[in-house]
Design a protein around this motif. Structure first.
Motif, PDB file in Angstrom:
ATOM      1  N   ASP A  43       0.753  -1.239  -0.134  1.00  0.00           N
ATOM      2  CA  ASP A  43       0.055   0.065  -0.008  1.00  0.00           C
ATOM      3  C   ASP A  43       1.054   1.354   0.192  1.00  0.00           C
ATOM      4  OD1 ASP A  43       0.380   1.169   2.873  1.00  0.00           O
ATOM      5  OD2 ASP A  43      -0.241  -1.281   3.120  1.00  0.00           O
ATOM      6  N   ARG A  46       2.837   2.298   3.343  1.00  0.00           N
ATOM      7  CA  ARG A  46       4.218   1.575   3.401  1.00  0.00           C
ATOM      8  C   ARG A  46       5.181   1.973   2.362  1.00  0.00           C
ATOM      9  NH1 ARG A  46       4.140  -1.182   8.109  1.00  0.00           N
ATOM     10  NH2 ARG A  46       1.616  -1.146   8.813  1.00  0.00           N
ATOM     11  N   ASP A 120       5.705   1.651  13.814  1.00  0.00           N
ATOM     12  CA  ASP A 120       4.329   1.614  13.261  1.00  0.00           C
ATOM     13  C   ASP A 120       3.658   0.466  14.198  1.00  0.00           C
ATOM     14  OD1 ASP A 120       1.824   1.356  12.122  1.00  0.00           O
ATOM     15  OD2 ASP A 120       2.740  -0.425  10.783  1.00  0.00           O
ATOM     16  N   ARG A 121       4.104  -0.793  14.586  1.00  0.00           N
ATOM     17  CA  ARG A 121       3.339  -1.725  15.046  1.00  0.00           C
ATOM     18  C   ARG A 121       4.384  -2.253  16.241  1.00  0.00           C
ATOM     19  NH1 ARG A 121       0.152  -5.095  10.449  1.00  0.00           N
ATOM     20  NH2 ARG A 121      -0.588  -2.996   9.232  1.00  0.00           N
ATOM     21  N   ASN A 222      -8.355   2.919   8.991  1.00  0.00           N
ATOM     22  CA  ASN A 222      -7.317   3.641   7.995  1.00  0.00           C
ATOM     23  C   ASN A 222      -8.213   4.086   7.270  1.00  0.00           C
ATOM     24  OD1 ASN A 222      -7.757   1.504   6.188  1.00  0.00           O
ATOM     25  ND2 ASN A 222      -5.663   0.692   6.243  1.00  0.00           N
ATOM     26  N   ASP A 248      -4.758   8.249   8.508  1.00  0.00           N
ATOM     27  CA  ASP A 248      -3.351   8.183   7.728  1.00  0.00           C
ATOM     28  C   ASP A 248      -3.055   9.479   7.290  1.00  0.00           C
ATOM     29  OD1 ASP A 248      -2.520   5.568   8.444  1.00  0.00           O
ATOM     30  OD2 ASP A 248      -3.342   4.668   6.335  1.00  0.00           O
TER      31      ASP A 248
HETATM   32  C1  FRU Z   1      -0.756   0.432   6.121  1.00  0.00           C
HETATM   33  C2  FRU Z   1      -1.547   0.558   7.358  1.00  0.00           C
HETATM   34  C3  FRU Z   1      -2.101   2.015   7.571  1.00  0.00           C
HETATM   35  C4  FRU Z   1      -2.329   2.002   9.057  1.00  0.00           C
HETATM   36  C5  FRU Z   1      -1.176   1.261   9.654  1.00  0.00           C
HETATM   37  C6  FRU Z   1      -1.488   0.626  10.646  1.00  0.00           C
HETATM   38  O1  FRU Z   1      -0.217  -0.814   5.931  1.00  0.00           O
HETATM   39  O2  FRU Z   1      -2.533  -0.185   7.204  1.00  0.00           O
HETATM   40  O3  FRU Z   1      -2.994   2.439   6.807  1.00  0.00           O
HETATM   41  O4  FRU Z   1      -2.293   3.478   9.616  1.00  0.00           O
HETATM   42  O5  FRU Z   1      -0.933   0.195   8.699  1.00  0.00           O
HETATM   43  O6  FRU Z   1      -0.151  -0.278  11.097  1.00  0.00           O
END
Ligand code: FRU
Length: 721
Positions: A43, A46, A120-121, A222, A248
């Motif tokens: 996406d 990323r 991010d995660r 998102n 986002d």
């Molecule tokens: C992208 C996404 C974003 C979201 C995030 C969460 O892959 O889905 O849209 O904010 O990851 O980890």
């Protein structure tokens, strides 16, 4: 090598070193390997994150960046991390697809001592070095308050979640519930999971939309899923009624800001990707600088009014980014060009260096060649000299060759002659073989003859030995000699068994006769002659009583001629002879010696004085002497009994030695004189040894007779009438 060339070469090497030094100066900084395990790269959000990271990495050329995309697949991401841990990496950045499932892999990396930076995660563990990303729970809270206010604190909200088990989904929900629970008239339904993507979200909403026809708002985790919700609402005629909020706030045509401007979304909440910040934090970790363990990136809500401003700003930023990208591209091109030119310059230097080396080598080779050329010229001169010598030698050889050819021709002629000779020889050989055969026959015949002769010889020898016995009967024996002489010596050595020499003695009336004769020849003829001589002497002296030696010889001659009929037969045989008479002179007491010799002589030695009575030149016998030969009578009175009379034939003095030299008459006489004082038996030994020493093994040439007599007046007187 000239100094200038050497200097240039050194300069060139220095330049090259400097150039290499400049291009490699950065390499002195510590190099790092940063690996990034991304849960997906499918996406825009990323892809933005990766672009940001790479843009930031431009400032860290010492970093090698490894990027792994797990394609939204749990197993793939776990495997990616395992593989990265097997290699040599200095730091691991991970955006984990799910929190629980990825926890063991993250802990393993952390336990291996590799710094782990989560972006991010998150995972369900504290075993990570740092976190960079948005504060998802806070964003959830903001979204809750925003919607509650938008609905005037009363209404029904449907929540569309991200992937079940992923930390942003959990935290955004928690924050959202925390905020909306503060509004009693706000109802939140959470039944739909869109897995962070539009299509799954649409499929899930489609299933339940009829059930939620009365909802007032949708909160999607998102913007992508929020767009899906909008499309479903539009499809079902709910688009104007239902307020949709997403997260986002990406810029660009398909980003959340544009969706807000397009009135598809009511609002969106900024969720920064944190690519730049992640790289910066990673470098702080690697360079051991201070860094926050949790670095929450700021967020805010963007409605239609804000979106206009944001679009302007973000478009500008996007343009800027495009420009930057363009510049980056150009920079990269310039860099490539620079690298190309750098390489070109290096190559040029290398080529120049090579040319210089080649030139230097050429110059050296040229000098070597010059030296070779000089040597060659020298060799050429030598060769010319050699050639001249060789030509001379060749001429000589040609001359020699001609000579050799002539010799060869001659040799050929000789060869032909030799071949002819060889043929002759072969014929001769045949003849010789034949002759050999004849000789063999003759040999056999001769051997037979030889054995016959041997037998005959034995017979002859036997008869000769017998004849010898007969011949010796004429010689006076020891007893007879001792009756007349005090002492005597007799050397009598015939050449053969029987001899031509003989001696004879006769005594009567105080008178003794003694004869020593050498008959012509030796062996059997001599022996015959001796018997004739003896018989005639006996007849003359004994029967005819001729008592004077010269008369005896005259008569003997006459009788020999007569007996052998020499005048008719012309036989010249005879004998050389001495005759002596010894007579005791009574009144005087001395001995009278009378002597006559035919060729031979008498030697008398007394007191070292020698008297030689020579015989006549006439021999006894022979047809050549016609008439009566006369023989002189010689006589002498022997003063005492000390003297010795020596009578001999010519055999002693004529005995040859190995060099054919005779013993000699003079030597014989000297020997006699020298030995005269010795007893006659000793004299006999002396003379015999002297003769043997002279002759050694030389064969005898003649019969040998030497007689020594020591007369005695008394013994003569004892001889009766
Ligand atoms: C992208 C996404 C974003 C979201 C995030 C969460 O892959 O889905 O849209 O904010 O990851 O980890």
């Amino acid at each position: 090598m000239p100094h200038s060339s050497l200097f240039k070469l050194i300069l060139l090497v220095n330049c090259l070193c400097m150039l290499i030094g400049i291009t490699s100066c950065n390499t002195r900084e510590q190099k790092f390997v940063i690996a990034f395990s991304q849960c997906t790269n499918e996406d825009e959000w990323r892809r933005n994150m990766r672009r940001e990271m790479e843009r930031e990495l431009i400032f860290y050329p010492e970093v090698t960046f490894i990027f792994e995309n797990a394609h939204n697949n749990l197993e793939e991401q776990i495997s990616d991390i395992e593989k990265l841990l097997e290699g040599t990496i200095d730091l691991l950045i991970v955006s984990p697809l799910e929190a629980r499932a990825l926890t063991p892999a993250i802990e393993k990396a952390f336990d291996q001592g590799i710094p782990v930076l989560l972006v991010d995660r998150k995972v369900n563990s504290d075993k990570f070095t740092a976190y960079v990303g948005g504060d998802n729970q806070a964003i959830g809270r903001q979204a809750g308050h925003y919607l509650a206010k938008l609905l005037n604190k009363k209404g029904h909200i449907l929540e569309v979640s991200g992937l079940l088990g992923s930390s942003p989904s959990l935290e955004r929900h928690a924050g959202f519930i925390e905020a909306t629970s503060k509004y009693p008239d706000i109802v939140v339904s959470k039944e739909i999971y869109g897995d962070w993507d539009k299509e799954p979200a649409k499929r899930a909403l489609e299933k339940v939309i009829e059930k939620y026809e009365n909802i007032d708002a949708i909160f999607a985790h998102n913007d992508v899923m929020a767009l899906g919700a909008y499309e479903i609402c539009k499809k079902h005629g709910l688009a104007d009624k239902v307020k949709i909020v997403g997260i986002d706030a990406l810029p660009g045509k398909s980003g959340g800001i544009q969706m807000v401007l397009d009135r598809k979304l009511e609002a969106t909440f900024l969720y920064p990707t944190g690519g730049e910040e992640a790289i910066r934090t990673a470098m702080k970790i690697l360079r051991k600088q201070a860094f926050p363990k949790i670095d929450f990136l700021p967020s805010l809500g963007i409605n239609y009014d804000d979106a206009l401003v944001w679009k302007n700003q973000t478009d500008k930023i996007l343009n800027e980014e495009k420009v930057i990208a363009l510049k980056e591209h150009r920079l990269a091109k310039d860099q490539a060009l620079f690298n190309y030119f750098t390489l070109l310059v290096i190559a040029l230097f290398v080529v120049i260096a090579l040319i210089l080396v080649v030139l230097f080598q050429n110059a050296r080779k040229k000098r070597q060649l010059q030296r070779y050329a000089d040597k060659v010229a020298e060799h050429n001169n030598e060769l010319e000299e050699h050639t001249t010598e060789l030509e001379n030698t060749q001429h000589e050889l040609e001359h020699r060759n001609e000579e050799l050819e002539a010799q060869q021709e001659e040799l050929s002629r000789h060869m032909e002659e030799i071949l002819t000779l060889q043929e002759h020889m072969e014929q001769k050989q045949v003849q010789i073989e034949k002759t050999n055969q004849d000789l063999e026959h003759q040999k056999i015949t001769l051997e037979e003859l030889y054995s016959k002769l041997k037998r005959r010889n034995t017979a002859i020898t036997d008869s000769l030995r017998y004849a010898k016995g007969i011949q010796q009967t004429i010689f006076p024996n020891e007893k007879e000699l001792k009756q007349v002489f005090q002492e005597h010596l007799i050397i009598y050595q015939p050449k053969a068994i029987v001899s031509g020499d003989f001696y004879w003695m006769y005594q009567q009336n105080h008178q003794a006769f003694f004869v020593v004769a050498d008959c012509t020849g030796h062996g059997v003829p001599g022996a015959f002659m001796s018997i004739i001589g003896y018989s005639l002497l006996k007849e003359i002296v004994v029967l005819k009583k001729i008592r004077q030696p010269h008369h005896i010889l005259s008569m003997l001659h006459k009788e020999v001629v007569r007996t052998l009929k020499q005048l008719e037969s012309k036989i010249d045989d005879g004998m050389d002879i001495v005759v002596i008479t010894l007579e005791a002179l009574k009144g005087v007491g001395k001995i009278n010696l009378q002597f006559s010799g035919a060729k031979n002589e008498l030697v008398y030695v007394n007191n070292q004085e020698i008297v030689v009575l020579k015989g006549d030149r006439q021999s006894i016998g022979g047809y050549s002497v016609n008439g009566k030969p006369t023989f002189k009578l010689r006589q002498m009175t022997l003063e005492d009994d000390q003297g010795v009379i020596y009578l001999f034939t010519d055999g002693f003095a004529d005995t040859p030695n190995r060099r054919r030299k005779s013993f000699g008459s003079r030597k014989l006489k000297t020997m006699i004189v020298d030995s005269a004082r010795l007893p006659l038996t000793q004299q006999q030994n002396v003379f015999t040894e002297a003769l043997e020493a002279h002759a050694q093994d030389t064969p005898k040439r003649d019969d040998i007779t030497l007689i020594g007599l020591k007369p005695s007046f008394d013994l003569l007187m004892d001889q009766g009438e």
